[in-house]
Design a protein around this motif. Structure first.
Motif, PDB file in Angstrom:
ATOM      1  N   GLU A  60       0.838  -1.195   0.000  1.00 61.12           N
ATOM      2  CA  GLU A  60       0.000   0.000   0.000  1.00 61.12           C
ATOM      3  C   GLU A  60       0.874   1.246   0.000  1.00 61.12           C
ATOM      4  O   GLU A  60       1.845   1.352   0.736  1.00 61.12           O
ATOM      5  CB  GLU A  60      -0.892  -0.009   1.233  1.00 61.12           C
ATOM      6  N   ARG A  61       0.505   2.149  -0.848  1.00 62.35           N
ATOM      7  CA  ARG A  61       1.242   3.409  -0.976  1.00 62.35           C
ATOM      8  C   ARG A  61       0.425   4.497  -0.308  1.00 62.35           C
ATOM      9  O   ARG A  61      -0.769   4.621  -0.570  1.00 62.35           O
ATOM     10  CB  ARG A  61       1.401   3.712  -2.459  1.00 62.35           C
ATOM     11  N   PRO A  62       1.021   5.303   0.546  1.00 58.88           N
ATOM     12  CA  PRO A  62       0.234   6.343   1.200  1.00 58.88           C
ATOM     13  C   PRO A  62      -0.276   7.354   0.184  1.00 58.88           C
ATOM     14  O   PRO A  62       0.362   7.616  -0.832  1.00 58.88           O
ATOM     15  CB  PRO A  62       1.214   6.981   2.180  1.00 58.88           C
ATOM     16  N   GLY A  63      -1.431   7.904   0.472  1.00 60.47           N
ATOM     17  CA  GLY A  63      -2.021   8.883  -0.429  1.00 60.47           C
ATOM     18  C   GLY A  63      -1.221  10.174  -0.452  1.00 60.47           C
ATOM     19  O   GLY A  63      -0.329  10.413   0.369  1.00 60.47           O
ATOM     20  N   LEU A  64      -1.528  11.008  -1.393  1.00 60.77           N
ATOM     21  CA  LEU A  64      -0.830  12.274  -1.563  1.00 60.77           C
ATOM     22  C   LEU A  64      -0.959  13.139  -0.318  1.00 60.77           C
ATOM     23  O   LEU A  64      -0.025  13.837   0.065  1.00 60.77           O
ATOM     24  CB  LEU A  64      -1.404  13.001  -2.787  1.00 60.77           C
ATOM     25  N   LEU A  65      -2.101  13.070   0.339  1.00 59.32           N
ATOM     26  CA  LEU A  65      -2.314  13.871   1.539  1.00 59.32           C
ATOM     27  C   LEU A  65      -1.369  13.454   2.654  1.00 59.32           C
ATOM     28  O   LEU A  65      -0.870  14.281   3.407  1.00 59.32           O
ATOM     29  CB  LEU A  65      -3.765  13.753   1.992  1.00 59.32           C
ATOM     30  N   ARG A  66      -1.086  12.173   2.767  1.00 57.83           N
ATOM     31  CA  ARG A  66      -0.173  11.711   3.815  1.00 57.83           C
ATOM     32  C   ARG A  66       1.281  12.029   3.491  1.00 57.83           C
ATOM     33  O   ARG A  66       2.092  12.217   4.385  1.00 57.83           O
ATOM     34  CB  ARG A  66      -0.336  10.209   4.017  1.00 57.83           C
ATOM     35  N   ARG A  67       1.614  12.103   2.210  1.00 55.66           N
ATOM     36  CA  ARG A  67       2.994  12.390   1.832  1.00 55.66           C
ATOM     37  C   ARG A  67       3.320  13.878   1.899  1.00 55.66           C
ATOM     38  O   ARG A  67       4.417  14.257   2.246  1.00 55.66           O
ATOM     39  CB  ARG A  67       3.276  11.863   0.429  1.00 55.66           C
ATOM     40  N   HIS A  68       2.365  14.728   1.523  1.00 49.04           N
ATOM     41  CA  HIS A  68       2.581  16.182   1.475  1.00 49.04           C
ATOM     42  C   HIS A  68       1.362  16.897   2.065  1.00 49.04           C
ATOM     43  O   HIS A  68       0.660  17.618   1.352  1.00 49.04           O
ATOM     44  CB  HIS A  68       2.801  16.651   0.039  1.00 49.04           C
ATOM     45  N   PRO A  69       1.088  16.747   3.346  1.00 50.18           N
ATOM     46  CA  PRO A  69      -0.165  17.257   3.889  1.00 50.18           C
ATOM     47  C   PRO A  69      -0.298  18.777   3.822  1.00 50.18           C
ATOM     48  O   PRO A  69      -1.355  19.286   3.445  1.00 50.18           O
ATOM     49  CB  PRO A  69      -0.158  16.771   5.334  1.00 50.18           C
ATOM     50  N   ARG A  70       0.724  19.502   4.150  1.00 50.81           N
ATOM     51  CA  ARG A  70       0.609  20.963   4.179  1.00 50.81           C
ATOM     52  C   ARG A  70       0.438  21.525   2.763  1.00 50.81           C
ATOM     53  O   ARG A  70      -0.397  22.405   2.529  1.00 50.81           O
ATOM     54  CB  ARG A  70       1.827  21.580   4.848  1.00 50.81           C
ATOM     55  N   THR A  71       1.188  21.016   1.812  1.00 45.68           N
ATOM     56  CA  THR A  71       1.099  21.502   0.437  1.00 45.68           C
ATOM     57  C   THR A  71      -0.273  21.213  -0.152  1.00 45.68           C
ATOM     58  O   THR A  71      -0.888  22.089  -0.774  1.00 45.68           O
ATOM     59  CB  THR A  71       2.180  20.829  -0.431  1.00 45.68           C
TER      60      THR A  71
END
Length: 112
Positions: free
Chosen positions: A41-52
């Protein structure tokens, strides 16, 4: 069933709904019902770059809200002008006259 069988407000509502839900789909990670042995499972974009991601989403929502507010106020002005005329006037007042002219030329060229 033809594409033109749908009424415009319902079609616009569907497009807006699709555009609003698209970021949610893109931000999710892999679905939980993936079979065993599949790629991890690959973390979603929100988990990888939450502030951006959150900053971009807030900017998009505020921008769409501001444009929507402006267009809705232009459409609710009193008078007998059609919706198309009011939208064209709004666009010209917001420096989009070239776009209005292009649409007008394209529409005139498409008519028999």
């Amino acid at each position: 069933m033809d594409v033109h069988d749908f009424d415009r407000p319902a079609g616009i509502a569907l497009v807006v709904l699709a555009l609003l839900t698209l970021p949610l789909v893109l931000l999710r990670g892999r679905r939980k019902d993936v079979p065993e042995g599949a790629a991890p499972e690959r973390p979603g974009l929100l988990r990888r770059h939450p502030r951006t991601v959150r900053t971009l989403l807030v900017a998009v929502v505020l921008g769409v809200g501001a444009v929507g507010w402006s267009v809705s106020s232009a459409l609710t002005h009193p008078g007998d002008a059609s919706t198309a005329a009011r939208l064209a006037d709004w666009a010209r007042e917001h420096h989009l006259g070239a776009v209005v002219d292009q649409v007008k030329q394209a529409k005139a060229g498409a008519l028999p």
